[in-house]
Scaffold this active site. Structure first.
Site, short mmCIF file in Angstrom:
data_model
loop_
_atom_site.label_atom_id
_atom_site.label_comp_id
_atom_site.label_asym_id
_atom_site.label_seq_id
_atom_site.Cartn_x
_atom_site.Cartn_y
_atom_site.Cartn_z
N GLY A 32 46.01 44.58 38.76
CA GLY A 32 47.03 44.92 37.77
C GLY A 32 46.69 44.42 36.38
N ASP A 172 55.94 30.57 29.03
CA ASP A 172 56.99 30.11 28.11
C ASP A 172 56.51 28.90 27.30
OD1 ASP A 172 58.78 32.04 29.15
OD2 ASP A 172 59.15 30.74 30.88
N HIS A 199 62.96 31.17 34.22
CA HIS A 199 62.14 32.13 33.47
C HIS A 199 62.87 33.46 33.28
CE1 HIS A 199 58.69 34.15 31.80
NE2 HIS A 199 58.78 35.09 32.72
P1 NAD Z 1 50.94 45.89 36.88
O1 NAD Z 1 51.79 47.03 37.32
O2 NAD Z 1 49.95 46.13 35.82
O3 NAD Z 1 50.18 45.27 38.12
C1 NAD Z 1 50.82 44.99 39.31
C2 NAD Z 1 49.80 45.10 40.41
O4 NAD Z 1 50.45 44.79 41.64
C3 NAD Z 1 49.23 46.54 40.56
O5 NAD Z 1 47.82 46.51 40.54
C4 NAD Z 1 49.76 46.99 41.91
O6 NAD Z 1 48.87 47.85 42.61
C5 NAD Z 1 49.91 45.66 42.61
N1 NAD Z 1 50.79 45.71 43.77
C6 NAD Z 1 51.95 46.39 43.94
N2 NAD Z 1 52.41 46.21 45.18
C7 NAD Z 1 51.54 45.39 45.81
C8 NAD Z 1 51.45 44.84 47.11
N3 NAD Z 1 52.39 45.08 48.03
N4 NAD Z 1 50.41 44.07 47.40
C9 NAD Z 1 49.44 43.81 46.48
N5 NAD Z 1 49.45 44.31 45.24
C10 NAD Z 1 50.50 45.09 44.92
O7 NAD Z 1 51.95 44.73 36.45
P2 NAD Z 1 51.62 43.40 35.63
O8 NAD Z 1 51.76 43.67 34.20
O9 NAD Z 1 50.35 42.83 36.14
O10 NAD Z 1 52.85 42.46 36.05
C11 NAD Z 1 52.97 42.00 37.37
C12 NAD Z 1 54.24 41.18 37.56
O11 NAD Z 1 54.18 39.96 36.79
C13 NAD Z 1 55.50 41.88 37.08
O12 NAD Z 1 56.55 41.64 38.02
C14 NAD Z 1 55.83 41.19 35.77
O13 NAD Z 1 57.20 41.24 35.45
C15 NAD Z 1 55.39 39.79 36.08
N6 NAD Z 1 55.14 38.94 34.91
C16 NAD Z 1 55.53 37.62 35.01
C17 NAD Z 1 55.29 36.76 33.97
C18 NAD Z 1 55.68 35.31 34.08
O14 NAD Z 1 55.73 34.64 33.05
N7 NAD Z 1 55.92 34.78 35.26
C19 NAD Z 1 54.66 37.23 32.80
C20 NAD Z 1 54.29 38.56 32.73
C21 NAD Z 1 54.54 39.42 33.80
C1 LMR Z 2 57.19 37.59 30.17
O1 LMR Z 2 57.88 36.61 29.90
O2 LMR Z 2 56.40 38.10 29.37
C2 LMR Z 2 57.28 38.15 31.56
O3 LMR Z 2 58.33 37.59 32.29
C3 LMR Z 2 57.31 39.65 31.59
C4 LMR Z 2 58.58 40.24 31.06
O4 LMR Z 2 59.15 41.09 31.74
O5 LMR Z 2 58.98 39.90 29.95
#
Ligand code: NAD
Ligand code: LMR
Length: 342
Positions: A32, A172, A199
């Site tokens: 992803g 954060d 978060h």
């Molecule tokens: P993305 O859609 O680019 O990538 C997600 C990946 O997960 C994809 O490659 C998809 O194929 C894979 N996926 C989906 N279902 C799956 C499964 N069952 N098993 C394995 N892989 C699977 O999304 P992203 O931009 O990489 O974001 C991913 C997550 O991280 C989101 O939920 C987003 O909100 C979260 N996020 C959290 C933070 C944080 O601070 N904690 C920051 C940014 C994003």
């Molecule tokens: C962030 O803080 O960037 C992540 O939690 C992704 C989002 O949905 O904002």
């Protein structure tokens, strides 16, 4: 020698230090927006010996690509076929989970619950079965709820150790450092703002008053302070809006996720006193019904929770932010627990 080759030999040399490189790390959701750059950064970390990259699509390609970086660790990709998830988890000592849907403009993180709760649950079930002793870092949103989901999965499997489960809130802290140092003119690396609670918007509570540069801004108050706090709390929305439907923070999150993982790796390598803000099962606000909470956490030599530090001295404005968001956090946690009891 070509410049690129020269550079890559230099890179290889700088990563082939005497540091112990014996930790196996699995990334679930590795293809992803976060997973790819995170996997790259982990391939560059000399403390990683092996990287297992799992995704429901493209993992083999990402592993082939990242695997060509000339650092000592090995790297293998797995898809869902032929028990790929279990193979990816075999022997994993650290598991990082960014698998799940990202936000689009207009959505809250809670709007991702329906899509992501079952993804995280299923991955956690496999982890509980194959690598119950691994340290697990949850990136997938909504973190306030997905971490309690993983805890419930591990409890059901009879292998829950709260000291091994972390919600990754490092972005954060990274944002708070970037935004405050931008205003104060300080070095970002020396501008470490503790960010506590959880978060999501209001549950992201920066404790600016705890460092000199932030204290100045807090004491001045007014619009500068209000704008800074809002930007830290809603930094995620800023990226979602700028990406205009193409997802949320990926590159800064990969940087933050690599930094989070490096903290575990350094502690496991023997570095003493490694402390980071992270969302864990916590006694701090349990008497108010809040079972998970982010505050500075000191790691053991196992890379597990050794000591959960209290939030420390708060300015009255910070105290107000913290108290105001606890009911929201409580609801987020309850939603995760309810999902697993349904
Ligand atoms: P993305 O859609 O680019 O990538 C997600 C990946 O997960 C994809 O490659 C998809 O194929 C894979 N996926 C989906 N279902 C799956 C499964 N069952 N098993 C394995 N892989 C699977 O999304 P992203 O931009 O990489 O974001 C991913 C997550 O991280 C989101 O939920 C987003 O909100 C979260 N996020 C959290 C933070 C944080 O601070 N904690 C920051 C940014 C994003
Ligand atoms: C962030 O803080 O960037 C992540 O939690 C992704 C989002 O949905 O904002």
């Amino acid at each position: 020698m070509f410049a690129a080759t020269r550079q890559s030999s230099r890179l290889a040399r700088s990563f082939s230090t005497s540091a112990r490189a014996n930790t196996r790390v699995a990334v679930l959701g590795a293809a992803g927006g976060i997973g790819q750059p995170l996997s790259l950064l982990l391939k560059l970390n000399p403390l990683v010996s092996h990287l297992s990259l799992y995704d429901i699509r493209l993992a083999a390609g990402v592993a082939a690509d990242v695997g060509h970086c000339n650092t000592p660790s090995t790297c293998v990709g797995y898809g869902p076929e032929n028990d790929g998830l279990k193979k990816a988890l075999e022997g994993a000592e650290i598991i990082i989970i960014p698998a799940g849907m990202p936000r689009k403009p207009g959505m809250t993180r809670d709007d991702l619950f329906n899509a992501n709760a079952s993804i995280v649950r299923d991955l956690a079930q496999a982890a509980a079965e194959v690598a119950p002793k691994a340290r697990i870092g949850i990136i997938a949103n909504p973190v306030n709820s997905t971490v309690p989901i993983v805890a419930e999965v591990f409890k059901k499997a009879g292998v829950y150790d709260p000291k091994r489960l972390f919600g990754v809130t490092t972005l954060d802290i990274v944002r708070a450092s970037a935004f405050l140092s931008g205003i104060a003119g300080t070095e970002p690396k020396d501008t470490n703002v503790p960010v506590v609670v959880g978060h999501s918007g209001p549950t992201i509570v920066p404790l600016l008053s705890q460092l000199p540069a932030g204290k100045k801004v807090v004491e001045q108050g007014g619009e500068t302070l209000a704008a800074l706090v809002k930007r830290i709390q809603y930094g995620g929305d800023e990226v979602v809006k700028a990406k205009d439907g193409a997802g949320s923070a990926t590159l800064s999150m990969a940087y933050a996720g690599a930094d989070f993982t490096d903290s575990l790796l350094r502690a496991m390598k023997g570095e003493k006193g490694v402390t980071l803000c992270t969302y864990v099962e916590s006694p701090l606000y349990k008497d108010q019904g809040v079972e998970f909470f982010s505050s500075p956490v000191e790691l053991s030599s196992e890379g597990t929770v050794a000591k959960i530090h209290p939030v420390g001295d708060l300015h009255p404005t910070e105290q107000k932010l913290l108290e105001a968001c606890l009911p929201d956090l409580k609801k987020n946690i309850a939603a995760g627990v309810k999902f697993m009891s349904a």
